[in-house]
Design an enzyme around this catalytic site. Structure first.
Site, PDB file in Angstrom:
ATOM      1  N   ASP A 222       0.876  -1.164   0.000  1.00 41.60           N
ATOM      2  CA  ASP A 222       0.000   0.000   0.000  1.00 41.60           C
ATOM      3  C   ASP A 222       0.925   1.229   0.000  1.00 41.60           C
ATOM      4  OD1 ASP A 222      -2.315   1.629   0.410  1.00 41.60           O
ATOM      5  OD2 ASP A 222      -1.797   1.725   2.540  1.00 41.60           O
ATOM      6  N   LEU A 223       0.400   2.387  -0.296  1.00 42.13           N
ATOM      7  CA  LEU A 223       1.238   3.602  -0.320  1.00 42.13           C
ATOM      8  C   LEU A 223       1.008   4.488   0.914  1.00 42.13           C
ATOM      9  CD1 LEU A 223       3.105   5.639  -1.871  1.00 42.13           C
ATOM     10  CD2 LEU A 223       1.007   6.586  -2.830  1.00 42.13           C
ATOM     11  N   ASP A 224      -0.211   5.067   0.978  1.00 39.40           N
ATOM     12  CA  ASP A 224      -0.500   6.046   2.042  1.00 39.40           C
ATOM     13  C   ASP A 224      -0.470   5.361   3.406  1.00 39.40           C
ATOM     14  OD1 ASP A 224      -1.094   8.239   0.233  1.00 39.40           O
ATOM     15  OD2 ASP A 224      -2.956   7.212  -0.254  1.00 39.40           O
TER      16      ASP A 224
ATOM     17  N   SER B 190     -14.755   7.539  -0.694  1.00 33.32           N
ATOM     18  CA  SER B 190     -14.524   8.260   0.568  1.00 33.32           C
ATOM     19  C   SER B 190     -15.537   9.393   0.706  1.00 33.32           C
ATOM     20  CB  SER B 190     -13.106   8.851   0.611  1.00 33.32           C
ATOM     21  OG  SER B 190     -12.135   7.837   0.576  1.00 33.32           O
TER      22      SER B 190
ATOM     23  N   ARG C  26     -11.163   7.836  -3.774  1.00 31.35           N
ATOM     24  CA  ARG C  26     -11.584   9.236  -3.588  1.00 31.35           C
ATOM     25  C   ARG C  26     -13.107   9.367  -3.582  1.00 31.35           C
ATOM     26  NH1 ARG C  26      -8.889  13.130  -7.839  1.00 31.35           N
ATOM     27  NH2 ARG C  26      -7.082  11.940  -7.120  1.00 31.35           N
TER      28      ARG C  26
ATOM     29  N   LYS D 294     -10.679  -1.815  -2.139  1.00 28.08           N
ATOM     30  CA  LYS D 294     -10.434  -2.547  -0.891  1.00 28.08           C
ATOM     31  C   LYS D 294     -11.694  -2.434  -0.024  1.00 28.08           C
ATOM     32  CE  LYS D 294      -5.613  -1.044  -1.156  1.00 28.08           C
ATOM     33  NZ  LYS D 294      -4.513  -0.254  -0.570  1.00 28.08           N
TER      34      LYS D 294
ATOM     35  N   THR E  20       1.349  10.126   4.112  1.00 29.79           N
ATOM     36  CA  THR E  20       0.371  10.985   3.434  1.00 29.79           C
ATOM     37  C   THR E  20      -1.037  10.792   3.981  1.00 29.79           C
ATOM     38  OG1 THR E  20       0.623   9.301   1.742  1.00 29.79           O
ATOM     39  CG2 THR E  20       1.417  11.503   1.202  1.00 29.79           C
TER      40      THR E  20
ATOM     41  N   SER F 166      -2.310   0.661  -4.383  1.00 32.28           N
ATOM     42  CA  SER F 166      -2.907   1.796  -3.666  1.00 32.28           C
ATOM     43  C   SER F 166      -4.125   2.292  -4.424  1.00 32.28           C
ATOM     44  CB  SER F 166      -1.896   2.944  -3.561  1.00 32.28           C
ATOM     45  OG  SER F 166      -2.545   4.132  -3.142  1.00 32.28           O
ATOM     46  N   ALA F 167      -5.161   2.679  -3.686  1.00 31.31           N
ATOM     47  CA  ALA F 167      -6.355   3.255  -4.326  1.00 31.31           C
ATOM     48  C   ALA F 167      -6.082   4.672  -4.820  1.00 31.31           C
ATOM     49  CB  ALA F 167      -7.508   3.261  -3.330  1.00 31.31           C
ATOM     50  N   SER F 168      -4.931   5.235  -4.451  1.00 34.53           N
ATOM     51  CA  SER F 168      -4.662   6.639  -4.776  1.00 34.53           C
ATOM     52  C   SER F 168      -4.272   6.841  -6.230  1.00 34.53           C
ATOM     53  CB  SER F 168      -3.545   7.185  -3.893  1.00 34.53           C
ATOM     54  OG  SER F 168      -3.206   8.485  -4.325  1.00 34.53           O
ATOM     55  N   LYS F 169      -4.948   7.798  -6.869  1.00 33.47           N
ATOM     56  CA  LYS F 169      -4.595   8.160  -8.241  1.00 33.47           C
ATOM     57  C   LYS F 169      -3.316   8.995  -8.265  1.00 33.47           C
ATOM     58  CE  LYS F 169      -9.414   8.211  -9.693  1.00 33.47           C
ATOM     59  NZ  LYS F 169     -10.537   9.043 -10.158  1.00 33.47           N
TER      60      LYS F 169
ATOM     61  N   TRP G 196      -9.821  15.910   3.735  1.00 38.54           N
ATOM     62  CA  TRP G 196     -11.214  15.431   3.874  1.00 38.54           C
ATOM     63  C   TRP G 196     -11.936  16.160   5.003  1.00 38.54           C
ATOM     64  CZ3 TRP G 196     -13.289  13.624  -0.086  1.00 38.54           C
ATOM     65  CH2 TRP G 196     -12.744  12.618  -0.882  1.00 38.54           C
TER      66      TRP G 196
ATOM     67  N   GLU H  36       0.201  -3.269   4.689  1.00 39.36           N
ATOM     68  CA  GLU H  36      -0.962  -2.369   4.806  1.00 39.36           C
ATOM     69  C   GLU H  36      -1.036  -1.699   6.169  1.00 39.36           C
ATOM     70  OE1 GLU H  36      -3.601  -0.910   3.810  1.00 39.36           O
ATOM     71  OE2 GLU H  36      -3.825  -1.584   1.747  1.00 39.36           O
ATOM     72  N   ASP H  37      -1.581  -0.478   6.184  1.00 37.14           N
ATOM     73  CA  ASP H  37      -1.819   0.212   7.461  1.00 37.14           C
ATOM     74  C   ASP H  37      -3.314   0.280   7.776  1.00 37.14           C
ATOM     75  OD1 ASP H  37      -2.339   2.061   5.337  1.00 37.14           O
ATOM     76  OD2 ASP H  37      -2.349   3.667   6.826  1.00 37.14           O
TER      77      ASP H  37
ATOM     78  N   LYS I  21      -9.595   4.934   5.384  1.00 37.07           N
ATOM     79  CA  LYS I  21      -8.254   4.536   4.937  1.00 37.07           C
ATOM     80  C   LYS I  21      -8.325   3.421   3.899  1.00 37.07           C
ATOM     81  CE  LYS I  21      -5.432   6.202   8.709  1.00 37.07           C
ATOM     82  NZ  LYS I  21      -4.554   5.867   9.837  1.00 37.07           N
ATOM     83  N   GLY I  22      -7.630   3.620   2.791  1.00 37.78           N
ATOM     84  CA  GLY I  22      -7.601   2.619   1.721  1.00 37.78           C
ATOM     85  C   GLY I  22      -8.773   2.732   0.758  1.00 37.78           C
TER      86      GLY I  22
HETATM   87  C1  GL1 Z   1      -7.726   8.156  -2.462  1.00 42.84           C
HETATM   88  C2  GL1 Z   1      -8.488   8.894  -1.358  1.00 42.84           C
HETATM   89  C3  GL1 Z   1      -7.611   9.010  -0.102  1.00 42.84           C
HETATM   90  C4  GL1 Z   1      -7.068   7.643   0.330  1.00 42.84           C
HETATM   91  C5  GL1 Z   1      -6.409   6.966  -0.866  1.00 42.84           C
HETATM   92  C6  GL1 Z   1      -5.962   5.550  -0.563  1.00 42.84           C
HETATM   93  O1  GL1 Z   1      -6.573   8.880  -2.855  1.00 42.84           O
HETATM   94  O2  GL1 Z   1      -8.829  10.198  -1.775  1.00 42.84           O
HETATM   95  O3  GL1 Z   1      -8.314   9.631   0.944  1.00 42.84           O
HETATM   96  O4  GL1 Z   1      -8.106   6.842   0.872  1.00 42.84           O
HETATM   97  O5  GL1 Z   1      -7.299   6.892  -1.991  1.00 42.84           O
HETATM   98  O6  GL1 Z   1      -4.936   5.530   0.363  1.00 42.84           O
HETATM   99  P1  GL1 Z   1      -6.442   9.875  -4.137  1.00 42.84           P
HETATM  100  O7  GL1 Z   1      -7.422  10.964  -3.908  1.00 42.84           O
HETATM  101  O8  GL1 Z   1      -5.004  10.315  -4.075  1.00 42.84           O
HETATM  102  O9  GL1 Z   1      -6.759   9.073  -5.374  1.00 42.84           O
HETATM  103 MG    MG Z   2      -2.898   3.065   3.598  1.00 44.13          MG
END
Ligand code: GL1
Ligand code: MG
Length: 216
Positions: free
Chosen positions: A8-10, A51, A48, A146, A16, A115-118, A24, A170-171, A44-45
């Protein structure tokens, strides 16, 4: 012997997760919704848009916005988040991460990012560790986020190993569940949370040795 690592990244590679929380929390406050750290654990995880949906539901505002309005809100959060990353550099790698990646590289153990992060490619570049990863799963290609195992299965495939031969880091609780559902060995990294289902939990990656982990 295990054959590869999926990260995982964040909150695992860099802290981050705290910047996501700030962005948020500020967006939620503008909408009249107060979120706290306990609620943030459930974000977490999570991608966007998912969330944002969770925050709106938490504030009983899930039916108050059109799709376009929600897209604008998610974009606003991301703009603040990206601003908070302006000074991100190698100094922001979490303790033990760089050493672990070097050890993996020395042993030719492939590593991938799930990671779910773009923003993952940009963040890894800023941290100076992009080259350690054979692949970064593109979250746009996922059907489910996830705790579904899809992102972890894709990460293992991308570095040409079977999930059962991979170790995931993972965290977040949703991430540990995804790693286990993929059939991988799960390492939880958290000082504060009890990550249920993790095969091993450590407070930081300084506690881990590549050589020892490969034989779990
Ligand atoms: C998205 C959510 C973040 C976080 C990450 C996964 O990232 O916006 O809050 O949950 O996924 O760690 P991003 O906005 O960077 O795609
Ligand atoms: Mg994480």
């Amino acid at each position: 012997m295990k054959k590869g690592f999926v990260f995982d990244l964040d909150g695992v590679i860099t802290d981050t997760a705290k910047f996501h929380y700030i962005a948020w929390k500020n967006l939620a406050a503008e909408l009249g919704i107060t979120i706290n750290e306990t609620f943030n654990e459930t974000l977490k995880g999570i991608s966007r848009m998912d969330s944002l949906e969770k925050i709106l539901a938490y504030g009983h505002k899930e039916n108050d916005f059109t799709t376009e309005e929600k897209e604008a809100l998610a974009q606003k959060k991301n703009e603040e988040y990206v601003k908070l990353l302006a000074d991100l550099s190698e100094k922001d790698l979490l303790p033990g991460v760089h050493n672990f990646l070097v050890q993996a590289k020395e042993r030719s153990i492939p590593c991938a990012i799930a990671s779910a992060s773009k923003n993952a490619p940009m963040i890894l570049e800023k941290l100076g560790v992009l080259d350690f990863f054979g692949h970064i799963v593109d979250p746009e290609t996922l059907k489910k986020g996830k705790p579904d195992p899809e992102i972890f299965v894709k990460a293992a495939e991308s570095i040409k190993i079977e999930s059962k031969d991979a170790i995931g880091f993972e965290d977040a609780q949703a991430g540990i569940e995804g790693i286990k559902a993929a059939g991988m060995y799960a390492v939880g990294i958290s000082e504060t949370e009890n990550l249920a289902g993790a095969d091993l939990q450590v407070a930081s990656m300084t506690e881990l040795s590549v050589e020892k982990l490969l034989t779990v």
